[in-house]
Design an enzyme around this catalytic site. Structure first.
Site, PDB file in Angstrom:
ATOM      1  N   ASP A   1       0.768  -1.244   0.030  1.00 18.17           N
ATOM      2  CA  ASP A   1      -0.001   0.129  -0.010  1.00 18.17           C
ATOM      3  C   ASP A   1       0.822   1.154  -0.012  1.00 18.17           C
ATOM      4  O   ASP A   1       0.223   2.429  -0.070  1.00 18.17           O
ATOM      5  CB  ASP A   1      -0.890  -0.030   1.229  1.00 18.17           C
ATOM      6  CG  ASP A   1      -2.109  -0.972   0.913  1.00 18.17           C
ATOM      7  OD1 ASP A   1      -2.702  -1.157  -0.354  1.00 18.17           O
ATOM      8  OD2 ASP A   1      -2.911  -1.256   1.912  1.00 18.17           O
TER       9      ASP A   1
ATOM     10  N   ARG B   1       0.161  -1.777   7.781  1.00 19.45           N
ATOM     11  CA  ARG B   1       0.585  -0.746   7.018  1.00 19.45           C
ATOM     12  C   ARG B   1       1.701   0.057   7.746  1.00 19.45           C
ATOM     13  O   ARG B   1       2.444   1.079   7.304  1.00 19.45           O
ATOM     14  CB  ARG B   1      -0.511   0.389   6.613  1.00 19.45           C
ATOM     15  CG  ARG B   1      -1.100  -0.191   5.533  1.00 19.45           C
ATOM     16  CD  ARG B   1      -2.037   0.892   4.901  1.00 19.45           C
ATOM     17  NE  ARG B   1      -1.217   1.754   4.142  1.00 19.45           N
ATOM     18  CZ  ARG B   1      -1.679   2.794   3.311  1.00 19.45           C
ATOM     19  NH1 ARG B   1      -2.880   2.997   3.539  1.00 19.45           N
ATOM     20  NH2 ARG B   1      -0.647   3.525   2.852  1.00 19.45           N
TER      21      ARG B   1
ATOM     22  N   ARG C   1      -9.791   5.180  10.828  1.00 19.28           N
ATOM     23  CA  ARG C   1      -8.060   4.834  11.128  1.00 19.28           C
ATOM     24  C   ARG C   1      -7.473   6.014  11.989  1.00 19.28           C
ATOM     25  O   ARG C   1      -6.439   5.564  12.375  1.00 19.28           O
ATOM     26  CB  ARG C   1      -7.734   5.326   9.600  1.00 19.28           C
ATOM     27  CG  ARG C   1      -8.340   4.494   8.551  1.00 19.28           C
ATOM     28  CD  ARG C   1      -7.904   3.049   8.798  1.00 19.28           C
ATOM     29  NE  ARG C   1      -8.003   2.148   7.817  1.00 19.28           N
ATOM     30  CZ  ARG C   1      -7.496   1.507   6.863  1.00 19.28           C
ATOM     31  NH1 ARG C   1      -6.306   2.477   6.570  1.00 19.28           N
ATOM     32  NH2 ARG C   1      -8.147   0.908   5.932  1.00 19.28           N
TER      33      ARG C   1
ATOM     34  N   HIS D   1     -11.477   6.509   5.020  1.00 12.63           N
ATOM     35  CA  HIS D   1     -10.775   7.746   5.132  1.00 12.63           C
ATOM     36  C   HIS D   1     -11.659   8.989   4.687  1.00 12.63           C
ATOM     37  O   HIS D   1     -12.162   8.920   3.768  1.00 12.63           O
ATOM     38  CB  HIS D   1      -9.501   7.456   4.235  1.00 12.63           C
ATOM     39  CG  HIS D   1      -8.422   6.813   4.769  1.00 12.63           C
ATOM     40  ND1 HIS D   1      -7.554   5.841   3.754  1.00 12.63           N
ATOM     41  CD2 HIS D   1      -7.850   6.874   5.865  1.00 12.63           C
ATOM     42  CE1 HIS D   1      -6.638   5.568   4.647  1.00 12.63           C
ATOM     43  NE2 HIS D   1      -6.817   5.800   5.987  1.00 12.63           N
TER      44      HIS D   1
ATOM     45  N   CYS E   1      -5.867   9.045  -3.265  1.00 11.76           N
ATOM     46  CA  CYS E   1      -4.886   8.065  -2.406  1.00 11.76           C
ATOM     47  C   CYS E   1      -3.728   8.200  -2.848  1.00 11.76           C
ATOM     48  O   CYS E   1      -2.585   7.806  -2.260  1.00 11.76           O
ATOM     49  CB  CYS E   1      -5.701   6.996  -2.084  1.00 11.76           C
ATOM     50  SG  CYS E   1      -7.406   7.000  -1.543  1.00 11.76           S
TER      51      CYS E   1
ATOM     52  N   ALA F   1     -60.542   2.632  32.459  1.00 11.77           N
ATOM     53  CA  ALA F   1     -61.094   1.402  32.349  1.00 11.77           C
ATOM     54  C   ALA F   1     -61.022   0.149  33.281  1.00 11.77           C
ATOM     55  O   ALA F   1     -61.847  -0.420  33.702  1.00 11.77           O
ATOM     56  CB  ALA F   1     -60.349   0.864  31.034  1.00 11.77           C
TER      57      ALA F   1
ATOM     58  N   ASP G   1     -64.908   6.677  28.483  1.00 10.70           N
ATOM     59  CA  ASP G   1     -66.180   6.707  28.508  1.00 10.70           C
ATOM     60  C   ASP G   1     -66.657   6.922  29.731  1.00 10.70           C
ATOM     61  O   ASP G   1     -66.077   6.527  30.700  1.00 10.70           O
ATOM     62  CB  ASP G   1     -66.851   5.136  28.149  1.00 10.70           C
ATOM     63  CG  ASP G   1     -66.739   4.610  26.641  1.00 10.70           C
ATOM     64  OD1 ASP G   1     -66.867   5.502  26.059  1.00 10.70           O
ATOM     65  OD2 ASP G   1     -66.505   3.422  26.755  1.00 10.70           O
TER      66      ASP G   1
ATOM     67  N   SER H   1     -50.264  -2.407  31.682  1.00  6.90           N
ATOM     68  CA  SER H   1     -50.821  -1.034  31.079  1.00  6.90           C
ATOM     69  C   SER H   1     -49.951  -0.636  30.718  1.00  6.90           C
ATOM     70  O   SER H   1     -48.764  -0.188  31.478  1.00  6.90           O
ATOM     71  CB  SER H   1     -51.494  -0.543  32.182  1.00  6.90           C
ATOM     72  OG  SER H   1     -51.747   0.869  31.920  1.00  6.90           O
TER      73      SER H   1
ATOM     74  N   ASP I   1     -49.233 -13.767  30.503  1.00  7.82           N
ATOM     75  CA  ASP I   1     -50.578 -13.578  30.801  1.00  7.82           C
ATOM     76  C   ASP I   1     -50.799 -12.923  32.130  1.00  7.82           C
ATOM     77  O   ASP I   1     -50.373 -13.666  33.125  1.00  7.82           O
ATOM     78  CB  ASP I   1     -51.427 -14.802  30.359  1.00  7.82           C
ATOM     79  CG  ASP I   1     -52.943 -14.572  30.716  1.00  7.82           C
ATOM     80  OD1 ASP I   1     -53.529 -14.042  29.729  1.00  7.82           O
ATOM     81  OD2 ASP I   1     -53.227 -14.671  32.027  1.00  7.82           O
TER      82      ASP I   1
END
Ligand code: ARG
Length: 723
Positions: free
Chosen positions: A66, A91, A140, A169, A265, A544, A622, A654, A698
């Site tokens: 590289d 590298r 990097r 990069h 690069c 309720a 209600d 709930s 349940d």
């Protein structure tokens, strides 16, 4: 010609090939780069650049394939260079070659501390007008390297966080161009970085590329004045750049794309003029924090470090003192860095939640700002959490009262009603002032209240989680923040029963929040029994549950369904309205009980035993029952009042009321959340607190198991004497 002075460094691809995988482009490409084609493509690029600038060459070397990507040699500005420290060992062998080359050219070479990765011009790009340096981090390069660069090169560094590993990069997705233009791919960056880019580069100067161009490395371009050299660009992009006055030169670099690199690069611009008016400015913030506890066993240290990087910062562990015995705690000192104060405060507040504290030498008072408008906190107010918190005021650590999440912390400086005037009047000597602090909801803030802002001078008190408890099998412990499934239900029930008995016998407080499902699933009689036998000290719900509880008591149905036979009763759908109507006639549930209208059920037992309950209304109610509080602010207040001092909260199917309750409850209160829907259970038991347990089952079944289990707990003596 002006451009004659521009120089680039390149390296011929004599030894180039894909030899290892350190980025996603290299995957599947080992040995796949064709030598002849690579040489050909590189040579073409070399010629194009030579037409516009001078190209210096560094010798290719065996074993470092590289090395062709000279952008990663270092970062040049004027006659200085910051040498790269490669993240991957693959590298690192390139470093000495680049160092020798720079030194031979007469550059002043700066080297970063060991283990502080920075990959040169691959991750640091000068604005082409020379106004500042854009620097990338996240894959990097480490954020902390930016501070060194700013100092050594005396330049303003703007840190950008990379998020997409294909664009590892900065130069793979970001390319400053002449005249202040910027070619870039926004999705490669986090939100904060995008905001920073948008603040610095005017909209008409931003050239956004689409993904197809981005993956062709269109942003990995070499810009020399109006020339832009790249692997490939779509017609649209070419057209756009052309209208802006640029001249595009495409030259295929496919062999290098196999290693994750392209035009930019393969080159390093080594002539970068210094702009004298530009100076160092490092928005990078650093702060040191301390963590103590069973850092390894409880996973606290990895949670803390992950939360730093996940939220855009970086860290350096300065010290880690590993506890030697099983029971000894560990301590760590960590340096946290962030690209701005804003990001830093976000990270630090998360670390505070995990129990982090400032280093002794950095401990300071919390910053307080007055409220200027009722119900509105100052900007940047500290948002409270469920954890017991202390705030430092005038050198003392003050425990925060009424701890809950999502509030502001208000400090009462003990000055009396006149606030600031107290000082002037107090000439009769130093009377001892009592400073207090509490969590307040935004709507309760009053003009003049002192509200804590920022993240300094605050700490949360986390009980040192015993490593035993953390690691013990989840089944026999409350201390698992996990969701239990079928097989575990019974074991959890045993544990809950035991705890309920314990709390009752010690005169503690259990609060139940329950939804109507408790009645529909046949849990009503069991919950009624828990109330009757003294296991419940407060009951929270909505309209309720009360309606259905009384409907069942009066007519044996729940929403018109016969509870014994499980079938709908004809005309049953009107039952619940008749119940509501009747209770309305009496004026309250308590009155309906006293007058004998309701003679069994949960609410009957509550009234008989004097157990307070609170019914919070909602849009779909209600009636409602006369007891239902339709003013939600009042309902929230009443809930909060009933929760105060609870040892345990049982949340029974709930979602709405349970989440509301969870928000009001400080850490340390045991929460048991039972719901058939795992999502609800997860949401509630995942408070980052170890005391909550979730049970997916349940609720009727759960309550029935629970009362059976409580029966078993009766001592043999009690059984003998018959009570
Ligand atoms: N294979 C090299 C790596 O992953 C490619 C480097 C590309 N260089 C660049 N400046 N983006 O490190």
């Amino acid at each position: 010609m002006m451009t004659d002075k521009i120089r680039f460094l390149m390296c011929a691809p004599d030894h180039y090939h894909v030899d290892y995988v350190i980025n996603p482009w290299m995957e599947g490409n080992i040995g796949k780069a064709t030598y002849d084609r690579a040489v050909d493509q590189w040579t073409k690029l070399h010629h194009i650049i030579k037409d516009h600038a001078i190209v210096d060459l560094i010798n290719p070397e065996k074993g470092v394939p590289d090395l062709v990507f000279t952008a990663n040699a270092g970062l040049v500005l004027g006659d200085k260079v910051v040498l790269s420290r490669f993240f991957h060992k693959e590298r690192q062998g390139e470093e000495p070659y680049f160092k020798t080359w720079f030194a031979a050219q007469g550059f002043e070479v700066f080297e970063l501390p060991k283990d502080l990765p920075f990959e040169g011009a691959g991750d640091a790009l000068l604005d082409r007008e020379g106004r500042w340096l854009w620097a990338g981090y996240g894959f990097r390069s480490e954020l902390d390297s930016h501070a060194y660069i700013a100092k050594w090169l005396d330049v303003e560094v703007l840190s950008l966080r990379l998020m997409d590993d294909r664009f590892y990069h900065l130069d793979t997705c970001f390319c400053p161009l002449a005249n202040g233009y910027l070619l870039y791919y926004p999705p490669a960056f986090d939100a904060y970085s995008n905001r920073l880019i948008e603040m610095r580069v005017a909209p008409e100067k931003r050239i956004v590329v689409e993904e197809p161009d981005a993956v062709n490395f269109a942003c990995n371009a070499v810009n020399i004045d109006s020339i832009v050299i790249m692997n490939k660009a779509s017609d649209r992009l070419k057209e756009k750049l052309t209208t802006l006055g640029f001249q595009i030169i495409e030259t295929p670099l496919t062999e290098f794309l196999k290693a994750g690199g392209a035009a930019k690069c393969l080159t390093l611009r080594v002539t970068e003029p210094v702009h004298v008016e530009v100076h160092a400015n490092v928005p990078v913030e650093s702060r040191k924090i301390r963590l103590e506890g069973h850092l390894l066993d409880s996973g606290l240290i990895s949670r803390a470090l992950d939360s730093i990087t996940e939220n855009g910062g970086s860290f350096q562990v300065l010290n880690f003192n590993l506890g030697e015995q099983r029971q000894s705690t560990s301590a760590a000192e960590v340096k946290v860095s962030a690209p701005s104060l804003e990001v830093m405060e976000d990270i630090v507040s998360r670390l505070i939640d995990l129990g982090a504290v400032a280093m002794p030498q950095d401990v300071r008072d919390a910053e307080l700002l007055p409220v200027v408008k009722n119900g509105v906190a100052p900007d940047d107010f500290y948002v409270s959490t469920i954890y017991p918190t202390e705030i430092r005021v005038q050198g003392q650590w003050i425990p925060v009262q009424k701890q809950r999440m999502d509030g502001a912390i208000v400090v009462n400086l003990g000055e009396g009603k006149e606030g600031g005037k107290a000082g002037k009047e107090g000439k009769g000597g130093k009377k001892k002032v009592k400073i207090t602090a509490e969590c307040k909801l935004l709507r309760d803030l009053k003009k003049g209240d002192h509200v804590m802002v920022g993240v300094g001078g605050i700490r949360t008190i986390r009980k040192t989680e015993s490593r035993e408890i953390r690691n013990s099998s989840q089944e026999f412990s409350f201390m698992s923040g996990s969701v239990s499934s079928e097989r575990r239900v019974e074991i959890v029930v045993e544990q809950v029963a035991w705890e309920l008995r314990q709390i009752r016998d010690q005169g503690g407080k259990v609060v139940v929040t329950a939804g109507p499902v408790v009645i529909h699933t046949g849990g009503g009689e069991h919950l009624a029994r828990l109330v009757r036998e003294g296991y419940v000290q407060a009951l929270l719900g909505g309209n309720a549950i009360a309606v259905h509880d009384m409907e069942q008591a009066l007519m044996g149905t729940s929403l018109g369904v016969d509870m014994k036979r499980g079938t709908a009763v004809s005309g049953g759908h009107r039952h619940h309205l008749k119940v509501i109507n009747n209770v309305r006639r009496y004026g309250s549930i308590a009155e309906a009980v006293k007058q004998g209208m309701v003679s069994q059920g949960i609410f009957y037992e509550c009234v008989q035993a004097g157990i307070p309950f609170s019914l919070a209304g909602s849009i779909r109610d209600d009636g409602p029952l006369p007891d239902t509080q339709m003013d939600l602010i009042k309902a929230q207040e009443h809930y909060a009042e009933l929760i105060r001092g609870a040892d345990m909260i049982l949340m029974l199917s709930s979602m709405l009321h349970s989440i509301g309750v969870g928000n009001m409850t400080p850490a340390g209160v045991k929460m048991v959340c039972v719901d058939i829907n795992p999502a609800v259970v997860t949401k509630l038991s995942d408070r980052g607190s170890i005391e909550s347990v979730g049970v997916v089952t349940d609720v009727g079944l759960f309550l029935s198991l629970l009362t059976k289990q409580l029966d078993k707990l009766t001592s043999p003596y009690q059984q003998l004497v018959g009570k």
